[in-house]
Enzyme design. Structure first.
Site, PDB file in Angstrom:
ATOM      1  N   PHE A   1       0.820  -1.222   0.000  1.00 44.01           N
ATOM      2  CA  PHE A   1       0.000   0.000   0.000  1.00 44.01           C
ATOM      3  C   PHE A   1       0.852   1.269   0.000  1.00 44.01           C
ATOM      4  O   PHE A   1       0.337   2.349   0.271  1.00 44.01           O
ATOM      5  CB  PHE A   1      -0.942  -0.005   1.216  1.00 44.01           C
TER       6      PHE A   1
ATOM      7  N   CYS B   1      -0.520   3.108 -10.846  1.00 45.68           N
ATOM      8  CA  CYS B   1      -1.438   2.202 -10.139  1.00 45.68           C
ATOM      9  C   CYS B   1      -2.918   2.464 -10.423  1.00 45.68           C
ATOM     10  O   CYS B   1      -3.596   1.587 -10.949  1.00 45.68           O
ATOM     11  CB  CYS B   1      -1.176   2.263  -8.642  1.00 45.68           C
TER      12      CYS B   1
ATOM     13  N   ARG C   1       4.361   7.489 -15.467  1.00 47.11           N
ATOM     14  CA  ARG C   1       3.439   6.513 -16.068  1.00 47.11           C
ATOM     15  C   ARG C   1       2.005   7.054 -15.966  1.00 47.11           C
ATOM     16  O   ARG C   1       1.535   7.386 -14.884  1.00 47.11           O
ATOM     17  CB  ARG C   1       3.577   5.158 -15.349  1.00 47.11           C
TER      18      ARG C   1
ATOM     19  N   LYS D   1      -4.390   1.679 -14.084  1.00 47.26           N
ATOM     20  CA  LYS D   1      -4.316   0.255 -14.490  1.00 47.26           C
ATOM     21  C   LYS D   1      -5.095  -0.635 -13.520  1.00 47.26           C
ATOM     22  O   LYS D   1      -5.724  -1.606 -13.938  1.00 47.26           O
ATOM     23  CB  LYS D   1      -2.863  -0.208 -14.626  1.00 47.26           C
TER      24      LYS D   1
ATOM     25  N   LYS E   1       2.484  12.953  -9.873  1.00 52.37           N
ATOM     26  CA  LYS E   1       2.171  13.656  -8.622  1.00 52.37           C
ATOM     27  C   LYS E   1       3.489  14.180  -8.065  1.00 52.37           C
ATOM     28  O   LYS E   1       4.567  13.787  -8.556  1.00 52.37           O
ATOM     29  CB  LYS E   1       1.468  12.729  -7.625  1.00 52.37           C
TER      30      LYS E   1
ATOM     31  N   PHE F   1      -8.227  12.906   0.142  1.00 47.07           N
ATOM     32  CA  PHE F   1      -8.556  12.449  -1.213  1.00 47.07           C
ATOM     33  C   PHE F   1      -9.834  13.072  -1.751  1.00 47.07           C
ATOM     34  O   PHE F   1     -10.600  12.428  -2.456  1.00 47.07           O
ATOM     35  CB  PHE F   1      -8.627  10.906  -1.262  1.00 47.07           C
TER      36      PHE F   1
HETATM   37  N1  LIG Z   1       4.531   1.866  -7.698  1.00 46.74           N
HETATM   38  C1  LIG Z   1       3.659   1.903  -6.707  1.00 46.74           C
HETATM   39  O1  LIG Z   1       3.391   2.958  -6.116  1.00 46.74           O
HETATM   40  C2  LIG Z   1       2.969   0.648  -6.254  1.00 46.74           C
HETATM   41  C3  LIG Z   1       2.317   0.635  -5.014  1.00 46.74           C
HETATM   42  C4  LIG Z   1       1.685  -0.544  -4.600  1.00 46.74           C
HETATM   43  C5  LIG Z   1       1.673  -1.661  -5.435  1.00 46.74           C
HETATM   44  N2  LIG Z   1       2.300  -1.596  -6.649  1.00 46.74           N
HETATM   45  C6  LIG Z   1       2.299  -2.795  -7.479  1.00 46.74           C
HETATM   46  O2  LIG Z   1       3.568  -3.431  -7.360  1.00 46.74           O
HETATM   47  C7  LIG Z   1       3.947  -4.029  -8.599  1.00 46.74           C
HETATM   48  C8  LIG Z   1       5.279  -3.474  -9.062  1.00 46.74           C
HETATM   49  O3  LIG Z   1       5.128  -2.093  -9.308  1.00 46.74           O
HETATM   50  P1  LIG Z   1       6.391  -1.125  -9.490  1.00 46.74           P
HETATM   51  O4  LIG Z   1       5.865   0.246  -9.594  1.00 46.74           O
HETATM   52  O5  LIG Z   1       7.425  -1.454  -8.471  1.00 46.74           O
HETATM   53  O6  LIG Z   1       6.903  -1.632 -10.921  1.00 46.74           O
HETATM   54  P2  LIG Z   1       8.264  -1.295 -11.648  1.00 46.74           P
HETATM   55  O7  LIG Z   1       7.989  -1.332 -13.090  1.00 46.74           O
HETATM   56  O8  LIG Z   1       8.894  -0.070 -11.042  1.00 46.74           O
HETATM   57  O9  LIG Z   1       9.228  -2.527 -11.259  1.00 46.74           O
HETATM   58  C9  LIG Z   1       9.043  -3.812 -11.717  1.00 46.74           C
HETATM   59  C10 LIG Z   1      10.446  -4.418 -11.924  1.00 46.74           C
HETATM   60  O10 LIG Z   1      10.322  -5.813 -12.138  1.00 46.74           O
HETATM   61  C11 LIG Z   1      11.325  -6.212 -13.043  1.00 46.74           C
HETATM   62  N3  LIG Z   1      10.983  -7.544 -13.582  1.00 46.74           N
HETATM   63  C12 LIG Z   1      10.017  -7.877 -14.470  1.00 46.74           C
HETATM   64  N4  LIG Z   1      10.006  -9.217 -14.672  1.00 46.74           N
HETATM   65  C13 LIG Z   1      10.977  -9.740 -13.886  1.00 46.74           C
HETATM   66  C14 LIG Z   1      11.437 -11.056 -13.630  1.00 46.74           C
HETATM   67  N5  LIG Z   1      10.898 -12.120 -14.235  1.00 46.74           N
HETATM   68  N6  LIG Z   1      12.467 -11.227 -12.761  1.00 46.74           N
HETATM   69  C15 LIG Z   1      13.014 -10.164 -12.146  1.00 46.74           C
HETATM   70  N7  LIG Z   1      12.621  -8.882 -12.333  1.00 46.74           N
HETATM   71  C16 LIG Z   1      11.599  -8.677 -13.194  1.00 46.74           C
HETATM   72  C17 LIG Z   1      11.340  -5.093 -14.054  1.00 46.74           C
HETATM   73  O11 LIG Z   1      12.540  -5.070 -14.796  1.00 46.74           O
HETATM   74  C18 LIG Z   1      11.168  -3.866 -13.141  1.00 46.74           C
HETATM   75  O12 LIG Z   1      12.421  -3.326 -12.739  1.00 46.74           O
HETATM   76  C19 LIG Z   1       2.778  -3.751  -9.552  1.00 46.74           C
HETATM   77  O13 LIG Z   1       1.885  -4.833  -9.507  1.00 46.74           O
HETATM   78  C20 LIG Z   1       2.121  -2.536  -8.956  1.00 46.74           C
HETATM   79  O14 LIG Z   1       0.768  -2.424  -9.280  1.00 46.74           O
HETATM   80  C21 LIG Z   1       2.948  -0.477  -7.064  1.00 46.74           C
END
Ligand SMILES: NC(=O)c1ccc[n+]([C@@H]2O[C@H](COP(=O)([O-])OP(=O)(O)OC[C@H]3O[C@@H](n4cnc5c(N)ncnc54)[C@H](O)[C@@H]3O)[C@@H](O)[C@H]2O)c1
Length: 439
Positions: free
Chosen positions: A150, A261, A329, A264, A322, A250
């Site tokens: 979160f 987030c 993204r 998508k 933000k 909010f």
């Molecule tokens: N960014 C946020 O604020 C946030 C908050 C809560 C939840 N999430 C969720 O967390 C997840 C990740 O989001 P993020 O923003 O960190 O994504 P991101 O794109 O910043 O990072 C994902 C990473 O995973 C790597 N990757 C992909 N396939 C791989 C594999 N097979 N082995 C190793 N590495 C691999 C990519 O190269 C990338 O660096 C998503 O599901 C997102 O919805 C994101």
């Protein structure tokens, strides 16, 4: 404990660094070789306040290491977190290919009793998919759990180290016990762990994001109505926010929500509803309202100049989705820029942190300047999209001297319309009565 985190992006890196700070040994994995090399050199591949210190401290202490090799990371590992991306497919459903690929690599290398935890935001039922994927490539016993994240970009370290709640979806008591022990250090003041079944944990994450996004879309629609009827949404916001059943957070009207987030995750939730025959009308409306908000904001600017921006220079202040992040993204600024350009505008943009990412993605479509007043030089309008602290109280007198036409579009309602007007600007906000120069 010995942990592995698959995916070293915003969530994976914060997770890995956070757990290592509590004395665990963490190996962060990524398929992006360049990213891992940078991390090994102590460089953080994106902007997140407090993260460089956290990563460097734990890397130096030998508790946090980086690799591209999942098998190596899995050696003697008690818990592995899947933190890879779950982007939208063209139809809006979550693309689980990264999850499946990561689960397969983990499965091939896992030792007996490993707990595999999904931290990525994944549709309900993905826990079962992860279990099946791993079972196809190993004969070892293992556990699957869900622990959705979160954190907020821009305050991610704080959110991770001091979580409001930790959701654990686990059906097996020993997996639950391991995760409880892992989080115990974070939760000394009160036990904020909520334990539930895997499916409920998966749905909780979508429900949280959908509720927050719905509040924003609700306010944006009311702001449009306030605009039309001559009411002031800022007064309405305070009026409803002081009701404890509603709360003040909010409820800020603005250009629209973006980021990696909300858009998508709402599309994925909408898809879950559609593919299960359960109409999610509120979610559908929230998505549509957000698209309308962004279009409406851009159209307001175009209409102000009589329907065409040919020969006009528009300064955009704030490009990240933000403040306090370099993440662009689905940033609303990108949509607004596209609309303004389609109407003939020449665009100059400023962002204190996200400029490089914008340059890499659409650098040919706007001039990117490293000072907000330089971006406003000769501008026909200054448009605030991302309310970075440094843009909240501009020097309007200085700004007045550099612009060609003194018009402000405040996409976040953070500027003082009276002050702007006194300094000679026409002020147009979101859902609040416009103010002419000198009023
Ligand atoms: N960014 C946020 O604020 C946030 C908050 C809560 C939840 N999430 C969720 O967390 C997840 C990740 O989001 P993020 O923003 O960190 O994504 P991101 O794109 O910043 O990072 C994902 C990473 O995973 C790597 N990757 C992909 N396939 C791989 C594999 N097979 N082995 C190793 N590495 C691999 C990519 O190269 C990338 O660096 C998503 O599901 C997102 O919805 C994101």
């Amino acid at each position: 404990m010995k942990l592995a985190v698959i995916g070293s992006g915003y969530v994976g890196l914060v997770t890995g660094a956070g757990f290592s700070d509590f004395g665990n040994h963490v190996t962060c994995v990524d398929i992006d070789q360049g990213r891992i090399e940078r991390l090994r050199r102590g460089e953080i591949p994106f902007f997140e306040p407090g993260l460089p210190e956290l990563v460097q401290r734990n890397a130096k202490g030998g508790r946090l290491v980086f690799t591209t090799d999942t098998a190596e990371a899995m050696r003697d590992t008690d818990v592995v977190f899947l933190a890879v991306g779950t982007p939208s497919r063209p139809d809006g459903a979550a693309d689980l290919s990264y999850i499946v690929e990561a689960a397969r690599a983990v499965g091939r290398a896992l030792g007996p009793g490993t707990v595999v935890v999904t931290k990525s935001t994944v549709p309900v039922g993905t826990g079962d998919l992860v279990r099946e994927t791993i079972a196809q490539v190993t004969t070892q016993p293992f556990f699957v759990a869900s622990n959705p994240e979160f954190l907020k970009e821009g305050d991610a370290v704080n959110d991770f180290l001091k979580p409001a709640r930790v959701i654990i979806g686990a059906n097996d008591p020993s997996a639950l016990d391991v995760l409880r022990r892992l989080y115990a250090g974070f939760l000394r003041t009160s036990d904020r762990v909520q334990v539930m079944d895997l499916r409920s944990a998966e749905l909780t994450k979508y429900a949280a994001n959908a509720m927050l996004a719905t509040r924003i879309s609700f306010m944006n629609e009311l702001a449009a109505l306030a605009d039309k009827l001559g009411a002031d949404i800022e007064k309405v916001r305070k009026g409803i926010g002081s009701d404890p059943r509603i709360g003040a957070k909010f409820l800020f009207p603005g250009v629209g929500f973006g980021g990696s987030c909300f858009p998508k995750d709402l599309r994925a939730l909408r898809d879950m509803g559609r593919s299960n025959g359960i109409p999610l009308g509120v979610i559908e409306a929230t998505v549509d309202a957000n698209d309308r908000s962004k279009r409406r904001f851009a159209a307001r600017i175009v209409d102000h100049f009589g329907g065409s921006l040919a020969g006009k220079r528009i300064a955009i202040w704030g490009l990240a989705f933000k403040p306090e992040t370099d993440d662009i993204r689905e940033a609303p600024a990108l949509d607004v820029i596209a609309h303004l350009r389609a109407a003939g505008a020449q665009v100059a943009g400023f962002d204190p942190i996200a400029a490089d990412n914008v340059r890499a993605q659409i650098g040919d479509q706007l001039e990117i300047v490293d000072d907000p007043y330089a971006a406003a030089e000769g501008a026909d309008a200054v448009v605030l999209i991302t309310e970075w602290h440094q843009l909240r109280q501009p020097d309007f007198a200085r700004l007045r001297k550099v612009v060609r036409t003194p018009v402000l579009f405040d996409g976040r309602n953070v500027w003082d319309p009276v002050e702007a007007s006194r300094k000679g600007f026409q002020y147009i906000g979101i859902g609040r009565p416009p103010v002419s120069a000198g009023d």
